[in-house]
Design a protein around this motif. Structure first.
Motif, PDB file in Angstrom:
ATOM      1  N   THR A  83      32.914  50.180 -13.880  1.00  6.50           N
ATOM      2  CA  THR A  83      32.046  49.320 -14.681  1.00  6.50           C
ATOM      3  C   THR A  83      32.706  48.933 -15.992  1.00  6.50           C
ATOM      4  N   LEU A  84      33.531  49.829 -16.516  1.00  5.67           N
ATOM      5  CA  LEU A  84      34.171  49.635 -17.812  1.00  5.67           C
ATOM      6  C   LEU A  84      35.675  49.797 -17.652  1.00  5.67           C
ATOM      7  N   SER A  85      36.449  48.888 -18.236  1.00  3.11           N
ATOM      8  CA  SER A  85      37.906  48.981 -18.129  1.00  3.11           C
ATOM      9  C   SER A  85      38.437  50.086 -19.027  1.00  3.11           C
ATOM     10  N   PHE A  86      39.631  50.554 -18.709  1.00  2.00           N
ATOM     11  CA  PHE A  86      40.269  51.578 -19.543  1.00  2.00           C
ATOM     12  C   PHE A  86      40.452  51.072 -20.968  1.00  2.00           C
ATOM     13  N   ALA A  87      40.975  49.855 -21.122  1.00  2.00           N
ATOM     14  CA  ALA A  87      41.205  49.307 -22.460  1.00  2.00           C
ATOM     15  C   ALA A  87      39.898  49.132 -23.213  1.00  2.00           C
ATOM     16  N   GLY A  88      38.872  48.630 -22.514  1.00  2.00           N
ATOM     17  CA  GLY A  88      37.578  48.444 -23.162  1.00  2.00           C
ATOM     18  C   GLY A  88      36.951  49.740 -23.605  1.00  2.00           C
ATOM     19  N   SER A  89      37.223  50.822 -22.883  1.00  2.00           N
ATOM     20  CA  SER A  89      36.622  52.106 -23.224  1.00  2.00           C
ATOM     21  C   SER A  89      37.139  52.653 -24.552  1.00  2.00           C
ATOM     22  N   LEU A  90      38.358  52.291 -24.941  1.00  2.00           N
ATOM     23  CA  LEU A  90      38.951  52.859 -26.144  1.00  2.00           C
ATOM     24  C   LEU A  90      38.182  52.450 -27.391  1.00  2.00           C
ATOM     25  N   ALA A  91      37.785  51.178 -27.467  1.00  2.00           N
ATOM     26  CA  ALA A  91      37.022  50.722 -28.630  1.00  2.00           C
ATOM     27  C   ALA A  91      35.648  51.385 -28.674  1.00  2.00           C
ATOM     28  N   VAL A  92      35.042  51.597 -27.505  1.00  2.00           N
ATOM     29  CA  VAL A  92      33.733  52.256 -27.457  1.00  2.00           C
ATOM     30  C   VAL A  92      33.844  53.696 -27.956  1.00  2.00           C
ATOM     31  N   LEU A  93      34.897  54.397 -27.547  1.00  2.00           N
ATOM     32  CA  LEU A  93      35.100  55.777 -27.992  1.00  2.00           C
ATOM     33  C   LEU A  93      35.312  55.849 -29.500  1.00  2.00           C
ATOM     34  N   LEU A  94      36.044  54.890 -30.055  1.00  2.00           N
ATOM     35  CA  LEU A  94      36.250  54.875 -31.504  1.00  2.00           C
ATOM     36  C   LEU A  94      34.938  54.590 -32.231  1.00  2.00           C
ATOM     37  N   GLY A  95      34.128  53.719 -31.677  1.00  2.00           N
ATOM     38  CA  GLY A  95      32.821  53.472 -32.266  1.00  2.00           C
ATOM     39  C   GLY A  95      31.927  54.699 -32.220  1.00  2.00           C
ATOM     40  N   ALA A  96      32.048  55.463 -31.132  1.00  2.00           N
ATOM     41  CA  ALA A  96      31.240  56.679 -31.003  1.00  2.00           C
ATOM     42  C   ALA A  96      31.561  57.674 -32.109  1.00  2.00           C
ATOM     43  N   LYS A  97      32.821  57.689 -32.573  1.00  2.00           N
ATOM     44  CA  LYS A  97      33.198  58.591 -33.659  1.00  2.00           C
ATOM     45  C   LYS A  97      32.403  58.290 -34.919  1.00  2.00           C
ATOM     46  N   VAL A  98      32.172  57.009 -35.170  1.00  2.00           N
ATOM     47  CA  VAL A  98      31.425  56.612 -36.368  1.00  2.00           C
ATOM     48  C   VAL A  98      29.925  56.837 -36.169  1.00  2.00           C
ATOM     49  N   GLY A  99      29.428  56.502 -34.976  1.00  2.00           N
ATOM     50  CA  GLY A  99      28.000  56.650 -34.707  1.00  2.00           C
ATOM     51  C   GLY A  99      27.505  58.076 -34.790  1.00  2.00           C
ATOM     52  N   THR A 100      28.379  59.026 -34.459  1.00  2.00           N
ATOM     53  CA  THR A 100      27.950  60.431 -34.454  1.00  2.00           C
ATOM     54  C   THR A 100      27.659  60.964 -35.848  1.00  2.00           C
TER      55      THR A 100
END
Length: 320
Positions: A83-100
């Protein structure tokens, strides 16, 4: 056991309150995932066409579910499902760092007393039909989180003078040991939100020095990668690589920060209006700094580190 029975009782109370906190956090996350189950994959597909969109969505979803561990595990699962590309997942993971970091801010402003009101409101909404009932359950568990954290705060008060507690927390004054303590606590509790919230409560109680709490929350950002790594074990190589990159982001960030934790903590203490807010500022600044360091390079990393065989996703060459 060398503790007096009364202190043993308080230790059990603190542990039970912490378990209730974890229970509320887990179920709050599940309720929100249920609400967005049908929409989230579509949102991710649209948002990750642009790295800033993926970053913003990762931050927003993590702030909502109050757990970067849950979001990182979800991202790994979506990569595994295609559902999600490897490259696309990287930006989501970085955003999760801030959201937490949202949990730390809520705790730093001492908003835990709103827990009972949210529990009552959520409980009343669960009596209503249709989608309102689902939202009511989410509100109920959100209040449950803060109610449990308030119990943790109350249970810590009698332990402030316990020799074993003072000895443990004294060791955290050394930056390296504080970081290691944050890593170990987060691996055990499977939530950096819990550890950062607990660190701020300890600071507010006067049990832990703000400088030591800063080291603990920095270490927590590394420990939270364990959830994604464990979740990726039975999955395909793309999902495993996603979890590994999440570990790389956090390990590099902690490694770069480690020599500067003392001046960084001093800056946060000067900037914060209270000791708890100082820790929240340090938590946000560190995670935002790491995210901004890597975000411009997610497209390149998506091409460079992706396992062979994945179709080239549009997110890799997407503009900012």
């Amino acid at each position: 056991m060398n503790l007096p029975y009364s202190q043993f009782q308080y230790a059990v109370l603190m542990l039970s309150a912490l378990l209730l906190f974890l229970y509320g956090l887990e179920h709050f996350s599940k309720e929100l995932q249920t609400i967005g189950r049908d929409r989230l994959p579509r949102w991710l597909g649209l948002a990750t066409r642009y790295r800033l969109g993926g970053f913003a969505l990762g931050a927003g979803v993590t702030a909502a579910v109050q757990s970067s561990s849950a979001v990182s595990a979800l991202v790994v699962a979506l990569v595994n499902a295609g559902t999600l590309s490897f490259a696309g997942s990287l930006a989501v993971l970085l955003g999760a760092k801030v959201g937490t970091t949202s949990t730390a801010w809520l705790v730093s402003y001492e908003l835990t007393h709103i827990g009972p009101y949210l529990i009552v409101l959520g409980g009343l909404l669960t009596m209503l039909p249709f989608s309102i009932r689902v939202a009511g359950r989410a509100i109920f568990y959100f209040g449950f989180i803060f109610f449990a954290l308030d119990l943790v705060s109350s249970s810590l008060e009698p332990l402030r003078q316990a020799p074993w507690m003072l000895d443990l927390l004294a060791r955290a004054q050394a930056p390296l040991l504080g970081v290691l303590l944050g890593v170990v606590m987060t691996v055990l509790l499977q939530s950096s939100s819990v550890v950062s919230g607990l660190a701020i409560v300890l600071v507010q109680q006067g049990v832990l020095e703000p400088m030591a709490a800063v080291a603990v929350v920095v270490g927590a950002s590394l420990g939270t990668t364990a959830t994604g790594l464990i979740a990726s074990i039975p999955m395909d190589r793309f999902a495993r690589r996603t979890a590994q990159m999440n570990l790389v982001f956090n390990a590099v960030g902690v490694g770069l920060m480690l020599p500067f934790i003392t001046p960084f903590g001093e800056w946060a203490v000067r900037t914060g209006g209270s000791p708890g807010q100082a820790v929240a500022i340090a938590n946000l600044s560190f995670n935002l700094g790491v995210a901004l360091l890597f975000l411009p390079f997610t497209g390149w990393m998506g091409r460079r580190f992706a396992p062979p065989g994945e179709p080239t996703p549009s997110a890799e060459n997407a503009p900012v």
